[in-house]
Design a protein around this motif. Structure first.
Motif, mmCIF file in Angstrom:
data_model
loop_
_atom_site.group_PDB
_atom_site.id
_atom_site.type_symbol
_atom_site.label_atom_id
_atom_site.label_comp_id
_atom_site.label_asym_id
_atom_site.label_seq_id
_atom_site.Cartn_x
_atom_site.Cartn_y
_atom_site.Cartn_z
ATOM 1 N N GLU A 69 45.367 39.947 19.294
ATOM 2 C CA GLU A 69 44.394 38.949 18.858
ATOM 3 C C GLU A 69 44.256 38.881 17.337
ATOM 4 O OE1 GLU A 69 42.599 36.595 20.815
ATOM 5 O OE2 GLU A 69 44.387 37.252 21.850
ATOM 6 N N ARG A 70 44.341 40.014 16.662
ATOM 7 C CA ARG A 70 44.205 39.992 15.199
ATOM 8 C C ARG A 70 45.327 39.187 14.566
ATOM 9 N NH1 ARG A 70 43.930 45.396 11.539
ATOM 10 N NH2 ARG A 70 45.742 45.882 12.823
ATOM 11 N N CYS A 71 46.535 39.392 15.048
ATOM 12 C CA CYS A 71 47.669 38.649 14.509
ATOM 13 C C CYS A 71 47.545 37.166 14.855
ATOM 14 C CB CYS A 71 48.969 39.219 15.068
ATOM 15 S SG CYS A 71 50.449 38.534 14.303
ATOM 16 N N ARG A 72 47.083 36.871 16.070
ATOM 17 C CA ARG A 72 46.895 35.467 16.455
ATOM 18 C C ARG A 72 45.914 34.781 15.519
ATOM 19 N NH1 ARG A 72 43.131 32.650 18.660
ATOM 20 N NH2 ARG A 72 41.840 34.479 19.082
ATOM 21 N N GLU A 73 44.804 35.454 15.209
ATOM 22 C CA GLU A 73 43.801 34.869 14.328
ATOM 23 C C GLU A 73 44.365 34.637 12.921
ATOM 24 O OE1 GLU A 73 40.516 37.507 14.471
ATOM 25 O OE2 GLU A 73 39.930 36.949 16.519
ATOM 26 N N LEU A 74 45.163 35.591 12.424
ATOM 27 C CA LEU A 74 45.755 35.438 11.094
ATOM 28 C C LEU A 74 46.746 34.279 11.058
ATOM 29 C CD1 LEU A 74 46.318 39.129 9.980
ATOM 30 C CD2 LEU A 74 44.686 37.498 9.039
ATOM 31 N N GLU A 75 47.494 34.099 12.133
ATOM 32 C CA GLU A 75 48.434 32.974 12.189
ATOM 33 C C GLU A 75 47.686 31.644 12.219
ATOM 34 O OE1 GLU A 75 51.419 33.066 15.127
ATOM 35 O OE2 GLU A 75 52.283 34.960 14.479
ATOM 36 N N GLU A 76 46.637 31.571 13.037
ATOM 37 C CA GLU A 76 45.894 30.330 13.148
ATOM 38 C C GLU A 76 45.154 30.009 11.855
ATOM 39 O OE1 GLU A 76 43.488 30.796 16.659
ATOM 40 O OE2 GLU A 76 45.079 29.942 17.932
ATOM 41 N N ILE A 77 44.689 31.034 11.154
ATOM 42 C CA ILE A 77 44.026 30.821 9.860
ATOM 43 C C ILE A 77 44.993 30.207 8.862
ATOM 44 C CG2 ILE A 77 43.137 32.050 7.839
ATOM 45 C CD1 ILE A 77 41.689 33.923 9.809
ATOM 46 N N GLN A 78 46.239 30.684 8.852
ATOM 47 C CA GLN A 78 47.232 30.114 7.939
ATOM 48 C C GLN A 78 47.465 28.641 8.239
ATOM 49 O OE1 GLN A 78 50.722 32.759 6.845
ATOM 50 N NE2 GLN A 78 49.895 33.945 8.566
ATOM 51 N N GLY A 130 41.758 43.801 7.124
ATOM 52 C CA GLY A 130 42.397 45.087 6.893
ATOM 53 C C GLY A 130 43.904 45.026 6.784
ATOM 54 N N ILE A 131 44.444 43.822 6.562
ATOM 55 C CA ILE A 131 45.890 43.650 6.416
ATOM 56 C C ILE A 131 46.253 43.741 4.942
ATOM 57 C CG2 ILE A 131 47.847 42.103 6.780
ATOM 58 C CD1 ILE A 131 46.648 43.190 9.346
ATOM 59 N N VAL A 132 47.132 44.661 4.588
ATOM 60 C CA VAL A 132 47.523 44.838 3.189
ATOM 61 C C VAL A 132 48.953 44.385 2.920
ATOM 62 C CG1 VAL A 132 45.895 46.722 2.839
ATOM 63 C CG2 VAL A 132 48.224 47.231 3.603
ATOM 64 N N ALA A 133 49.738 44.114 3.959
ATOM 65 C CA ALA A 133 51.118 43.684 3.750
ATOM 66 C C ALA A 133 51.609 42.879 4.942
ATOM 67 C CB ALA A 133 52.037 44.883 3.518
ATOM 68 N N ILE A 134 52.371 41.825 4.646
ATOM 69 C CA ILE A 134 52.971 40.986 5.682
ATOM 70 C C ILE A 134 54.397 40.659 5.265
ATOM 71 C CG2 ILE A 134 52.922 38.726 6.826
ATOM 72 C CD1 ILE A 134 49.912 38.704 6.487
ATOM 73 N N ALA A 135 55.323 40.753 6.186
ATOM 74 C CA ALA A 135 56.698 40.325 5.951
ATOM 75 C C ALA A 135 56.996 39.176 6.897
ATOM 76 C CB ALA A 135 57.674 41.467 6.175
ATOM 77 N N ALA A 136 57.269 38.009 6.345
ATOM 78 C CA ALA A 136 57.593 36.837 7.159
ATOM 79 C C ALA A 136 59.091 36.617 7.113
ATOM 80 C CB ALA A 136 56.849 35.610 6.627
#
Length: 206
Positions: A75-84, A128-134
């Motif tokens: 769910e946390r990743c889903r929310e971050l994707e939808e926010i973008q 609490g996300i400090v790094a993302i690799a797309a």
């Protein structure tokens, strides 16, 4: 007498090697009528299991040429994707829009990421996300039907979550396992559940 023994060194497979091989087999050995969103969801699961990451998600270009959320490992990743998608900025959006021309796009806990995606950076830090690799996913063909399948599945997950008080991840697992056991398309089952129907077997065991 000539020794004909094959002297090539045999390197034993590690546990990680075996897990990678299993993931590849699972992702590639699908029937012709496989469900796209199920495949993408399984890909995020394998990514979190094999890599040192907390979560994984996938965004796609829909049939209108827009970036849209497809699936996520939690769910946390889903929310971050939808926010973008809502904000119109973020590393996943840039990577998807570039169709791979930019290569991997990174977001880190530094001034560069904050300056490039200031509104998204605020949400990411709060989560609490400090790094993302797309990392772009390349394919000779682009499926335009994945998004509509995703809508039905997301609705069905929401129905099961509300009805039985289970998590979204467990709801998806129940849907997928039931569809596989009966050899029916996951999207067809999701539509039935979203419309208020669906088998009683989806109810958690008390």
């Amino acid at each position: 007498m000539r020794d004909t023994t094959d002297r090539r060194r045999i390197i034993p497979a590690t546990e990680r090697d075996a897990r990678i091989a299993e993931a590849v087999i699972d992702l590639t050995h699908r029937g012709d009528d496989f469900d796209v969103v199920e495949l993408l969801h399984d890909l995020t699961g394998h990514a979190t299991a094999l890599l040192t990451v907390q979560c994984a998600g996938i965004t796609i270009i829909n049939d209108r040429g827009r970036v849209a959320y497809a699936t996520a490992s939690d769910e946390r990743c889903r929310e971050l994707e939808e926010i973008q998608v809502e904000l119109g900025e973020g590393p996943c959006l840039d990577s998807t829009r570039s169709r791979g021309s930019l290569g991997p796009v990174a977001f880190g806990d530094d001034s560069l990421g904050t300056a490039r995606w200031p509104r998204f950076a605020l949400h990411a830090h709060r989560a609490g996300i400090v790094a993302i690799a797309a990392v772009p996913l390349r394919s000779p063909e682009t499926s335009v039907g994945a998004l509509n399948t995703r809508v039905a599945i997301e609705q069905a997950k929401g129905v099961l979550t509300e009805r039985f008080g289970i998590s979204m991840d467990e709801a998806f697992t129940r849907l997928r396992d039931h569809a596989r056991a009966r050899r029916i398309p996951l999207s067809d089952l999701a539509v039935d559940v979203a419309l208020g129907h669906g088998p009683t077997e989806l109810e958690p065991t008390r």
